[in-house]
Design a protein around this motif. Sequence first.
Motif, PDB file in Angstrom:
ATOM      1  N   PRO A   1       7.446 -21.347  39.614  1.00 23.28           N
ATOM      2  CA  PRO A   1       8.376 -22.077  38.759  1.00 23.28           C
ATOM      3  C   PRO A   1       7.697 -23.225  38.012  1.00 23.28           C
ATOM      4  O   PRO A   1       6.902 -23.968  38.580  1.00 23.28           O
ATOM      5  CB  PRO A   1       9.416 -22.611  39.747  1.00 23.28           C
ATOM      6  N   GLY A   2       8.000 -23.326  36.728  1.00 21.57           N
ATOM      7  CA  GLY A   2       7.420 -24.378  35.904  1.00 21.57           C
ATOM      8  C   GLY A   2       7.383 -23.947  34.451  1.00 21.57           C
ATOM      9  O   GLY A   2       8.052 -22.993  34.044  1.00 21.57           O
ATOM     10  N   PHE A   3       6.621 -24.671  33.641  1.00 20.75           N
ATOM     11  CA  PHE A   3       6.389 -24.292  32.252  1.00 20.75           C
ATOM     12  C   PHE A   3       5.258 -23.268  32.191  1.00 20.75           C
ATOM     13  O   PHE A   3       4.276 -23.380  32.933  1.00 20.75           O
ATOM     14  CB  PHE A   3       5.960 -25.502  31.416  1.00 20.75           C
ATOM     15  N   VAL A   4       5.391 -22.315  31.288  1.00 20.64           N
ATOM     16  CA  VAL A   4       4.290 -21.390  31.008  1.00 20.64           C
ATOM     17  C   VAL A   4       3.957 -21.508  29.525  1.00 20.64           C
ATOM     18  O   VAL A   4       4.811 -21.276  28.664  1.00 20.64           O
ATOM     19  CB  VAL A   4       4.642 -19.932  31.354  1.00 20.64           C
ATOM     20  N   LYS A   5       2.718 -21.862  29.232  1.00 22.40           N
ATOM     21  CA  LYS A   5       2.259 -21.930  27.845  1.00 22.40           C
ATOM     22  C   LYS A   5       1.701 -20.570  27.450  1.00 22.40           C
ATOM     23  O   LYS A   5       0.872 -20.016  28.165  1.00 22.40           O
ATOM     24  CB  LYS A   5       1.168 -23.006  27.690  1.00 22.40           C
ATOM     25  N   ALA A   6       2.199 -20.050  26.325  1.00 27.59           N
ATOM     26  CA  ALA A   6       1.732 -18.736  25.875  1.00 27.59           C
ATOM     27  C   ALA A   6       1.935 -18.616  24.369  1.00 27.59           C
ATOM     28  O   ALA A   6       2.808 -19.257  23.790  1.00 27.59           O
ATOM     29  CB  ALA A   6       2.486 -17.623  26.599  1.00 27.59           C
ATOM     30  N   MET A   7       1.116 -17.780  23.751  1.00 28.50           N
ATOM     31  CA  MET A   7       1.195 -17.578  22.308  1.00 28.50           C
ATOM     32  C   MET A   7       2.357 -16.652  21.949  1.00 28.50           C
ATOM     33  O   MET A   7       2.761 -15.805  22.744  1.00 28.50           O
ATOM     34  CB  MET A   7      -0.120 -17.001  21.784  1.00 28.50           C
TER      35      MET A   7
ATOM     36  N   PRO B   1      -0.540 -10.420  16.052  1.00 32.41           N
ATOM     37  CA  PRO B   1      -1.138 -11.732  15.766  1.00 32.41           C
ATOM     38  C   PRO B   1      -0.175 -12.878  16.076  1.00 32.41           C
ATOM     39  O   PRO B   1       1.005 -12.828  15.706  1.00 32.41           O
ATOM     40  CB  PRO B   1      -1.454 -11.657  14.272  1.00 32.41           C
ATOM     41  N   ALA B   2      -0.696 -13.882  16.769  1.00 31.84           N
ATOM     42  CA  ALA B   2       0.140 -15.020  17.191  1.00 31.84           C
ATOM     43  C   ALA B   2       0.220 -16.075  16.093  1.00 31.84           C
ATOM     44  O   ALA B   2      -0.733 -16.281  15.340  1.00 31.84           O
ATOM     45  CB  ALA B   2      -0.424 -15.626  18.466  1.00 31.84           C
ATOM     46  N   LYS B   3       1.373 -16.733  16.043  1.00 32.24           N
ATOM     47  CA  LYS B   3       1.576 -17.814  15.070  1.00 32.24           C
ATOM     48  C   LYS B   3       1.618 -19.188  15.729  1.00 32.24           C
ATOM     49  O   LYS B   3       1.135 -20.168  15.178  1.00 32.24           O
ATOM     50  CB  LYS B   3       2.876 -17.574  14.295  1.00 32.24           C
ATOM     51  N   LYS B   4       2.219 -19.264  16.912  1.00 30.71           N
ATOM     52  CA  LYS B   4       2.408 -20.563  17.557  1.00 30.71           C
ATOM     53  C   LYS B   4       2.244 -20.449  19.069  1.00 30.71           C
ATOM     54  O   LYS B   4       2.494 -19.392  19.668  1.00 30.71           O
ATOM     55  CB  LYS B   4       3.817 -21.113  17.281  1.00 30.71           C
ATOM     56  N   MET B   5       1.856 -21.577  19.683  1.00 29.37           N
ATOM     57  CA  MET B   5       1.884 -21.677  21.137  1.00 29.37           C
ATOM     58  C   MET B   5       3.251 -22.251  21.528  1.00 29.37           C
ATOM     59  O   MET B   5       3.748 -23.179  20.901  1.00 29.37           O
ATOM     60  CB  MET B   5       0.773 -22.576  21.654  1.00 29.37           C
TER      61      MET B   5
END
Length: 479
Positions: A423-429, A468-472
């Motif tokens: 549990p927590g924040f997950v940073k991903a593109m 293709p990713a645009k933002k995190m």
Amino acid sequence: MAKDKKLVKEITSMEEDFAQWYTDVVKKAELIDYTSVKGCMVIKPAGYAIWENIQHELDRRFKETGVENVYLPLFIPESLLQKEKDHVEGFAPEVAWVTHGGLEPLQERLCVRPTSETLFCDLYSKEIHSHRDLPKIYNQWCSVVRWEKTTRPFLRSREFLWQEGHTAHATAEEAEERTIQMLNLYADFCEEVLAIPVIKGQKTEKEKFAGAEATYTIESLMHDGKALQSGTSHNFGDGFARAFNIQYTDKENKLQYVHQTSWGMTTRMIGALIMVHGDNSGLVLPPRIAPVQAVIIPIQQRKDGVLETAERLEAQLKAADIRVKTDKTDKSPGFKFAEQEMRGIPVRIECGPKDIEANQAVVVRRDTREKITVSLDELAGKVQEILDLMQKEMLERARAHRDAHTYVATDYESFKKTINERPGFVKAMWCGCRECEDRVKEDVQATARCIPFEQEKLSDKCVVCGKPAKKMVYWGRAY
């Protein structure tokens, strides 16, 4: 001693059942009580005093930026609400309606205020005619009603208290500047006063406020790893102005539509305080928001000179602008200690005959339970030092907890595994597609909490679809 133990044992351990722990704390600390109106709560004196401090501190900060307070009606005619299509559709499932006045049916239904954009627009259409009438920078403190299906004290109730700011500007640039200004004000308030660290960013199109051009948010992380939207600021562009025909003549005598903003913070911040800082003994309140910052507990108070000394110390602390009270009740000292811990009072000051003879008192921090022996002659200054240190260290601990529960995922399998197991924040593109957001919600019941202003390039590909990713993005489960 049995009573002392019972007071603490009545709280379920947060490790055993976090939801029940939360409910136990709000009840045992006498912050709220339930009512015969389903989904609505009584905010009791201990809870309302926290809200009053939030109001006072926010209101002061608002006014420093030119905000003026107003009050608008509780009821909104249906025809007024219908003027902005996206807005009314966004709130339709939560709206409560008044259909009768006394025994007579109303000619037009009245909505019980879920938010006041339409009323402010109606006001602005009458107030604003020239560029000289701008900007309008208003705020109101009020309650709103949203017919929530599932409720929880402070976090989600059918009626809750909040402030809602509404502004009108001549240009898009001014509106955007005010939107970001208020978001930063909320972030500073949370960190400086509530000791709650936040992530600042923009909501996705899916998560933005109904009728807004852009929604900005501050997101905080609770002790159980769930996110809480802690304050939002919306840029409405000229959408509402066009729907309500809010126009002004500019310096060239040409008609222009105004650009509007809205921003709000609610009593759910009391829930945030509980879930970020609380422990298995109850509340732990940051000193700057605590209604009572110090409690003096006289030991063997029937003995000569004890109560008199306590009263003298209370006067000294009050003279130093420390919010203090003396517990003169006939409860045992142990029970008073447990009660002080339950209520989250930042420090307690123990003083008995032996302490007085030694010209000292024992100061105990609520957060760490550290005991500090202090000379009675230096008590006010030392207590203020302790309160300042507590405030600083509580923010540092909350930030360390958030950072320790913030993870990175670069592929969908690890993303889902992290959401489910850590549990927590997950940073991903993210590629920016709604379909990927919907898939995350369906697969792991998590949402895009915000697109942070401080971007990182974790990979080139969207964590969900591989395009293709645009933002995190910060993802997580939320209250």
